[in-house]
Design an enzyme around this catalytic site. Structure first.
Site, PDB file in Angstrom:
ATOM      1  N   HIS A 149       6.412   7.936  -1.564  1.00 20.55           N
ATOM      2  CA  HIS A 149       7.659   8.014  -2.179  1.00 20.55           C
ATOM      3  C   HIS A 149       8.218   9.413  -2.583  1.00 20.55           C
ATOM      4  CE1 HIS A 149      11.232   6.266  -4.094  1.00 20.55           C
ATOM      5  NE2 HIS A 149      11.060   6.757  -5.192  1.00 20.55           N
ATOM      6  N   MET A 156      11.660   1.644   7.453  1.00 21.31           N
ATOM      7  CA  MET A 156      12.860   1.241   6.748  1.00 21.31           C
ATOM      8  C   MET A 156      13.088  -0.394   6.766  1.00 21.31           C
ATOM      9  SD  MET A 156      13.903   3.461   5.497  1.00 21.31           S
ATOM     10  CE  MET A 156      14.503   5.154   5.352  1.00 21.31           C
ATOM     11  N   ASN A 214       1.939   3.890   0.798  1.00 24.24           N
ATOM     12  CA  ASN A 214       3.384   4.419   1.182  1.00 24.24           C
ATOM     13  C   ASN A 214       3.645   5.776   0.556  1.00 24.24           C
ATOM     14  OD1 ASN A 214       6.168   4.367   1.827  1.00 24.24           O
ATOM     15  ND2 ASN A 214       6.740   3.977  -0.384  1.00 24.24           N
ATOM     16  N   GLY A 227       9.717  10.361  12.173  1.00 16.77           N
ATOM     17  CA  GLY A 227       7.994  10.356  12.291  1.00 16.77           C
ATOM     18  C   GLY A 227       7.452  11.842  11.855  1.00 16.77           C
ATOM     19  N   THR A 228       8.266  12.405  10.729  1.00 18.07           N
ATOM     20  CA  THR A 228       7.689  13.760  10.357  1.00 18.07           C
ATOM     21  C   THR A 228       6.339  13.474   9.480  1.00 18.07           C
ATOM     22  OG1 THR A 228       9.246  13.715   8.476  1.00 18.07           O
ATOM     23  CG2 THR A 228       9.791  15.154  10.158  1.00 18.07           C
ATOM     24  N   ASN A 229       6.384  12.317   8.715  1.00 17.91           N
ATOM     25  CA  ASN A 229       5.241  12.164   8.001  1.00 17.91           C
ATOM     26  C   ASN A 229       3.899  11.861   9.015  1.00 17.91           C
ATOM     27  OD1 ASN A 229       5.626  12.718   5.318  1.00 17.91           O
ATOM     28  ND2 ASN A 229       7.029  10.842   5.119  1.00 17.91           N
ATOM     29  N   ILE A 241      11.982  -3.823   4.867  1.00 13.76           N
ATOM     30  CA  ILE A 241      11.080  -4.715   3.874  1.00 13.76           C
ATOM     31  C   ILE A 241       9.880  -5.370   4.274  1.00 13.76           C
ATOM     32  CG2 ILE A 241      11.065  -6.217   1.739  1.00 13.76           C
ATOM     33  CD1 ILE A 241      12.967  -3.702   1.232  1.00 13.76           C
ATOM     34  N   LEU A 242       8.705  -5.022   3.514  1.00 12.30           N
ATOM     35  CA  LEU A 242       7.520  -5.998   3.779  1.00 12.30           C
ATOM     36  C   LEU A 242       7.586  -7.253   3.273  1.00 12.30           C
ATOM     37  CD1 LEU A 242       4.479  -3.181   3.841  1.00 12.30           C
ATOM     38  CD2 LEU A 242       5.834  -4.168   5.869  1.00 12.30           C
TER      39      LEU A 242
END
Length: 209
Positions: free
Chosen positions: A111, A92, A109, A13-15, A94-95
């Site tokens: 990237h 991690m 998102n 959870g760094t972001n 897929i949606l």
């Protein structure tokens, strides 16, 4: 109206931390992180959320026999949290079609490359940086984009370039891109969304002043 931001996580959870810090310092305007949902019950990101009095939930792909059932459950969970914006911060799983169509141009998102370089199927984590170094690019960076059905194919909101240095390893490049680009442009993109400053016209995100 203050927009409700739901953050999807799987790991450290760094972001997420960058988003929490940006919310506290006022970088994110007109939005508030109201819930953190993890695909992993042991993710440290959940601790970060709890430490900041943010509601949490866990939804694991493996608890559903069919992908469609998982897709439906995640869609309903996000709706139950009244999410105005969904942010993927190292998520991690897929949606599926249901969640993407229910939240069209409402899922952001980050990237760790300059899309369309080093993106798409199989390009995640250190693999992105390994590919960039193998190609010998002189700049890489990060891209904040909306999520659509195509992997890393949604409208680009913000990009920031970062210098690639001779002797970089995937790890050193990953760290530099996180610190100099990801942790800056993800909160910026979230704020632009919450301030209603992004319009998507012909699959291009147009940002108004």
């Amino acid at each position: 109206m203050m927009k409700k931001i739901v953050v999807l996580v799987s790991g450290g959870g760094t972001n997420l931390q960058a988003l929490i810090d940006s919310q506290k310092s006022g970088i994110i305007k007109n939005g508030k992180i109201t819930c953190v949902i993890s695909s992993n019950p042991n993710a440290y990101a959940l601790t970060r959320a709890t430490d900041n009095d943010i509601d949490t939930a866990v939804i694991r792909r493996k608890d559903f026999s069919k992908f469609d059932e998982y897709d439906e459950a995640l869609t309903e969970l996000l709706k139950s949290k009244n999410a105005d914006l969904v942010v993927l911060a190292g998520f991690m799983t897929i949606l599926g079609h249901k969640v993407i169509s229910a939240f069209e141009n409402k899922i952001i998102n980050i990237h760790p490359a300059l899309i369309p370089s080093f993106c798409g199927e199989g390009f995640y984590g250190l693999r992105v940086h390994e590919a960039a170094l193998k190609k010998g690019v002189k700049i890489s960076g990060a891209t904040a984009h909306f999520v659509n059905e195509e992997c890393d194919g949604g409208p680009i909101i913000i990009q920031k370039a970062v210098e690639v240095k001779y002797g970089d390893t995937p790890e050193t490049l990953q760290k530099r891109i996180m610190e100099q680009a990801e942790w800056k442009i993800l909160p910026e993109a979230v704020s632009l969304f919450c301030e209603d400053k992004i319009k998507v016209i012909d699959d291009i995100a147009v940002i108004s002043e």
